[in-house]
Motif scaffolding. Structure first.
Motif, PDB file in Angstrom:
ATOM      1  N   LYS A  63      -6.651  38.491 -25.656  1.00 18.96           N
ATOM      2  CA  LYS A  63      -5.741  39.420 -26.313  1.00 18.96           C
ATOM      3  C   LYS A  63      -6.082  39.475 -27.799  1.00 18.96           C
ATOM      4  CE  LYS A  63      -1.817  38.772 -23.218  1.00 18.96           C
ATOM      5  NZ  LYS A  63      -0.459  38.263 -23.108  1.00 18.96           N
ATOM      6  N   PRO A  64      -5.895  40.629 -28.408  1.00 16.29           N
ATOM      7  CA  PRO A  64      -6.139  40.717 -29.845  1.00 16.29           C
ATOM      8  C   PRO A  64      -5.199  39.786 -30.595  1.00 16.29           C
ATOM      9  CG  PRO A  64      -5.693  42.907 -28.897  1.00 16.29           C
ATOM     10  CD  PRO A  64      -5.467  41.889 -27.835  1.00 16.29           C
ATOM     11  N   THR A  65      -5.707  39.162 -31.653  1.00 12.80           N
ATOM     12  CA  THR A  65      -4.877  38.257 -32.428  1.00 12.80           C
ATOM     13  C   THR A  65      -3.866  39.059 -33.224  1.00 12.80           C
ATOM     14  OG1 THR A  65      -6.528  38.281 -34.196  1.00 12.80           O
ATOM     15  CG2 THR A  65      -6.619  36.467 -32.614  1.00 12.80           C
ATOM     16  N   GLU A  66      -2.653  38.531 -33.236  1.00  9.91           N
ATOM     17  CA  GLU A  66      -1.565  39.197 -33.959  1.00  9.91           C
ATOM     18  C   GLU A  66      -1.501  38.696 -35.375  1.00  9.91           C
ATOM     19  OE1 GLU A  66       1.977  38.508 -31.779  1.00  9.91           O
ATOM     20  OE2 GLU A  66       1.161  39.333 -29.929  1.00  9.91           O
ATOM     21  N   VAL A  67      -1.229  39.602 -36.282  1.00  4.19           N
ATOM     22  CA  VAL A  67      -1.102  39.233 -37.687  1.00  4.19           C
ATOM     23  C   VAL A  67       0.345  38.849 -37.940  1.00  4.19           C
ATOM     24  CG1 VAL A  67      -1.353  40.034 -40.057  1.00  4.19           C
ATOM     25  CG2 VAL A  67      -2.914  40.866 -38.286  1.00  4.19           C
ATOM     26  N   SER A  68       0.561  37.623 -38.382  1.00  6.35           N
ATOM     27  CA  SER A  68       1.934  37.162 -38.653  1.00  6.35           C
ATOM     28  C   SER A  68       2.314  37.534 -40.079  1.00  6.35           C
ATOM     29  CB  SER A  68       2.023  35.648 -38.457  1.00  6.35           C
ATOM     30  OG  SER A  68       1.092  34.992 -39.271  1.00  6.35           O
ATOM     31  N   GLU A  69       3.571  37.851 -40.231  1.00  9.36           N
ATOM     32  CA  GLU A  69       4.060  38.287 -41.553  1.00  9.36           C
ATOM     33  C   GLU A  69       4.587  37.116 -42.336  1.00  9.36           C
ATOM     34  OE1 GLU A  69       6.776  41.530 -41.215  1.00  9.36           O
ATOM     35  OE2 GLU A  69       5.647  42.380 -39.592  1.00  9.36           O
ATOM     36  N   GLU A  92       2.594  29.097 -19.822  1.00 12.82           N
ATOM     37  CA  GLU A  92       3.404  29.749 -20.847  1.00 12.82           C
ATOM     38  C   GLU A  92       2.846  29.519 -22.245  1.00 12.82           C
ATOM     39  OE1 GLU A  92       5.032  25.643 -20.380  1.00 12.82           O
ATOM     40  OE2 GLU A  92       4.617  27.241 -18.976  1.00 12.82           O
ATOM     41  N   LYS A  93       1.999  28.502 -22.404  1.00 15.29           N
ATOM     42  CA  LYS A  93       1.377  28.252 -23.704  1.00 15.29           C
ATOM     43  C   LYS A  93       0.077  29.033 -23.877  1.00 15.29           C
ATOM     44  CE  LYS A  93       3.371  23.714 -24.351  1.00 15.29           C
ATOM     45  NZ  LYS A  93       3.114  22.287 -24.533  1.00 15.29           N
ATOM     46  N   VAL A  94      -0.443  29.574 -22.802  1.00 15.07           N
ATOM     47  CA  VAL A  94      -1.672  30.368 -22.867  1.00 15.07           C
ATOM     48  C   VAL A  94      -1.260  31.829 -22.974  1.00 15.07           C
ATOM     49  CG1 VAL A  94      -3.877  30.873 -21.753  1.00 15.07           C
ATOM     50  CG2 VAL A  94      -2.806  28.648 -21.411  1.00 15.07           C
ATOM     51  N   ARG A  95      -0.915  32.238 -24.171  1.00 15.47           N
ATOM     52  CA  ARG A  95      -0.420  33.593 -24.394  1.00 15.47           C
ATOM     53  C   ARG A  95      -1.520  34.552 -24.828  1.00 15.47           C
ATOM     54  NH1 ARG A  95       5.003  33.144 -24.308  1.00 15.47           N
ATOM     55  NH2 ARG A  95       5.928  31.189 -24.977  1.00 15.47           N
ATOM     56  N   ASP A  96      -2.704  34.021 -25.133  1.00 13.36           N
ATOM     57  CA  ASP A  96      -3.755  34.862 -25.682  1.00 13.36           C
ATOM     58  C   ASP A  96      -4.816  35.251 -24.657  1.00 13.36           C
ATOM     59  OD1 ASP A  96      -4.588  32.273 -25.444  1.00 13.36           O
ATOM     60  OD2 ASP A  96      -5.434  32.100 -27.453  1.00 13.36           O
ATOM     61  N   VAL A  97      -4.461  35.184 -23.348  1.00 12.60           N
ATOM     62  CA  VAL A  97      -5.413  35.509 -22.291  1.00 12.60           C
ATOM     63  C   VAL A  97      -4.780  36.493 -21.310  1.00 12.60           C
ATOM     64  CG1 VAL A  97      -6.775  34.573 -20.382  1.00 12.60           C
ATOM     65  CG2 VAL A  97      -6.498  33.238 -22.466  1.00 12.60           C
ATOM     66  N   LEU A 156     -15.096  33.353 -29.639  1.00 11.27           N
ATOM     67  CA  LEU A 156     -13.802  33.333 -28.959  1.00 11.27           C
ATOM     68  C   LEU A 156     -12.769  32.577 -29.788  1.00 11.27           C
ATOM     69  CD1 LEU A 156     -15.047  32.569 -25.345  1.00 11.27           C
ATOM     70  CD2 LEU A 156     -14.130  34.728 -26.168  1.00 11.27           C
ATOM     71  N   LYS A 157     -11.543  33.066 -29.774  1.00  7.96           N
ATOM     72  CA  LYS A 157     -10.453  32.423 -30.510  1.00  7.96           C
ATOM     73  C   LYS A 157      -9.596  31.540 -29.602  1.00  7.96           C
ATOM     74  CE  LYS A 157     -11.515  34.705 -34.230  1.00  7.96           C
ATOM     75  NZ  LYS A 157     -12.777  34.233 -34.729  1.00  7.96           N
ATOM     76  N   SER A 158      -9.465  31.916 -28.358  1.00  8.89           N
ATOM     77  CA  SER A 158      -8.617  31.204 -27.414  1.00  8.89           C
ATOM     78  C   SER A 158      -9.276  29.903 -26.957  1.00  8.89           C
ATOM     79  CB  SER A 158      -8.347  32.091 -26.197  1.00  8.89           C
ATOM     80  OG  SER A 158      -7.806  31.339 -25.140  1.00  8.89           O
ATOM     81  N   ASP A 159      -8.549  28.792 -27.064  1.00  8.69           N
ATOM     82  CA  ASP A 159      -9.068  27.508 -26.587  1.00  8.69           C
ATOM     83  C   ASP A 159      -9.308  27.538 -25.085  1.00  8.69           C
ATOM     84  OD1 ASP A 159      -9.062  26.423 -29.125  1.00  8.69           O
ATOM     85  OD2 ASP A 159      -7.078  25.515 -28.906  1.00  8.69           O
ATOM     86  N   PHE A 160      -8.440  28.226 -24.360  1.00  4.05           N
ATOM     87  CA  PHE A 160      -8.587  28.344 -22.911  1.00  4.05           C
ATOM     88  C   PHE A 160      -9.894  29.054 -22.558  1.00  4.05           C
ATOM     89  CE2 PHE A 160      -7.924  30.537 -18.866  1.00  4.05           C
ATOM     90  CZ  PHE A 160      -7.458  29.496 -18.070  1.00  4.05           C
ATOM     91  N   LEU A 161     -10.187  30.152 -23.249  1.00  5.88           N
ATOM     92  CA  LEU A 161     -11.413  30.902 -22.977  1.00  5.88           C
ATOM     93  C   LEU A 161     -12.652  30.145 -23.451  1.00  5.88           C
ATOM     94  CD1 LEU A 161     -10.303  34.563 -23.755  1.00  5.88           C
ATOM     95  CD2 LEU A 161     -10.597  33.467 -21.537  1.00  5.88           C
ATOM     96  N   LYS A 162     -12.522  29.360 -24.530  1.00  8.27           N
ATOM     97  CA  LYS A 162     -13.640  28.518 -24.968  1.00  8.27           C
ATOM     98  C   LYS A 162     -13.973  27.491 -23.891  1.00  8.27           C
ATOM     99  CE  LYS A 162     -12.688  28.684 -29.903  1.00  8.27           C
ATOM    100  NZ  LYS A 162     -12.252  27.889 -31.064  1.00  8.27           N
ATOM    101  N   ALA A 163     -12.946  26.877 -23.323  1.00 11.03           N
ATOM    102  CA  ALA A 163     -13.167  25.904 -22.252  1.00 11.03           C
ATOM    103  C   ALA A 163     -13.796  26.570 -21.039  1.00 11.03           C
ATOM    104  CB  ALA A 163     -11.846  25.233 -21.871  1.00 11.03           C
ATOM    105  N   LEU A 164     -13.366  27.780 -20.734  1.00  8.57           N
ATOM    106  CA  LEU A 164     -13.948  28.529 -19.617  1.00  8.57           C
ATOM    107  C   LEU A 164     -15.417  28.857 -19.898  1.00  8.57           C
ATOM    108  CD1 LEU A 164     -13.076  29.668 -16.897  1.00  8.57           C
ATOM    109  CD2 LEU A 164     -12.484  31.782 -18.052  1.00  8.57           C
ATOM    110  N   LEU A 165     -15.732  29.216 -21.134  1.00 14.35           N
ATOM    111  CA  LEU A 165     -17.111  29.499 -21.519  1.00 14.35           C
ATOM    112  C   LEU A 165     -17.982  28.256 -21.379  1.00 14.35           C
ATOM    113  CD1 LEU A 165     -19.291  31.373 -22.740  1.00 14.35           C
ATOM    114  CD2 LEU A 165     -18.465  30.657 -24.993  1.00 14.35           C
ATOM    115  N   VAL A 166     -17.501  27.123 -21.859  1.00 10.56           N
ATOM    116  CA  VAL A 166     -18.262  25.873 -21.771  1.00 10.56           C
ATOM    117  C   VAL A 166     -18.522  25.505 -20.312  1.00 10.56           C
ATOM    118  CG1 VAL A 166     -18.107  23.381 -22.196  1.00 10.56           C
ATOM    119  CG2 VAL A 166     -17.544  24.982 -24.010  1.00 10.56           C
ATOM    120  N   ASN A 167     -17.517  25.629 -19.470  1.00 11.53           N
ATOM    121  CA  ASN A 167     -17.694  25.326 -18.051  1.00 11.53           C
ATOM    122  C   ASN A 167     -18.635  26.326 -17.381  1.00 11.53           C
ATOM    123  OD1 ASN A 167     -16.119  22.971 -17.784  1.00 11.53           O
ATOM    124  ND2 ASN A 167     -14.274  24.225 -17.909  1.00 11.53           N
TER     125      ASN A 167
END
Length: 164
Positions: A158-164, A49-54, A96-107
């Protein structure tokens, strides 16, 4: 149940069915039980639930692409070993912006023959690379591997969302 949990469950079920090579009702039910148990077990370590950007389902082509890359790069490394090689420590940047995807890339970089990821800090990956002794640009082979892996992972981000 979140979309990511459902995506991870479906992905685990597909992997299960491929590994058992059987499409009977028993295999599907047992695969569902095993997949659910894996999700429960890893919930503490990888809270989906914390990995919302993948987008997890977009990682399926990435896995197939990675397997082909590992196979091809294995022959490149065999040639390098037979003709001479040198070790270099190289730093490459990731987009990459997602920490999860960065870890996947490193592995994934570590899975590719001839390279071992040593460190990931912010957007910089330190890699121990087996290079050709005559190569002037030691960064090139590591960066080529990173680029083709990263292109596939970008599709799952996922595309990064712009917060208001």
């Amino acid at each position: 149940m979140s979309k990511n949990a459902i995506g991870a469950f479906v992905l685990l079920m597909i992997v299960w069915l491929i590994l058992v090579e059987n499409l009977s009702w028993f295999s599907v039910i047992l695969g569902g039980i095993v997949s659910f148990a894996c999700l429960l077990f890893t919930w503490k370590f990888i809270p989906l639930e914390k990995v919302r950007d993948v987008r997890f389902l977009r990682l399926i082509p990435y896995a197939l692409y990675l397997i082909v890359g590992i196979y091809v790069q294995g022959f490149v490394v065999i040639k390098r070993i037979l003709t001479g090689a040198r070790l270099d420590i190289v730093e490459v940047k990731t987009e990459l912006k997602s920490d999860f995807l960065k870890a996947l890339l490193v592995n994934s970089i570590t899975l590719i023959p001839g390279s071992i990821s040593l460190n990931l800090e912010e957007n910089t990956i330190t890699v121990l690379n087996l290079g050709h002794p005559k190569d002037e640009n030691v960064h090139q082979s590591v960066d080529d591997n990173r680029v083709w892996l990263e292109k596939k992972l970008m599709k799952a981000q996922k595309p990064t969302e712009v917060s208001e």
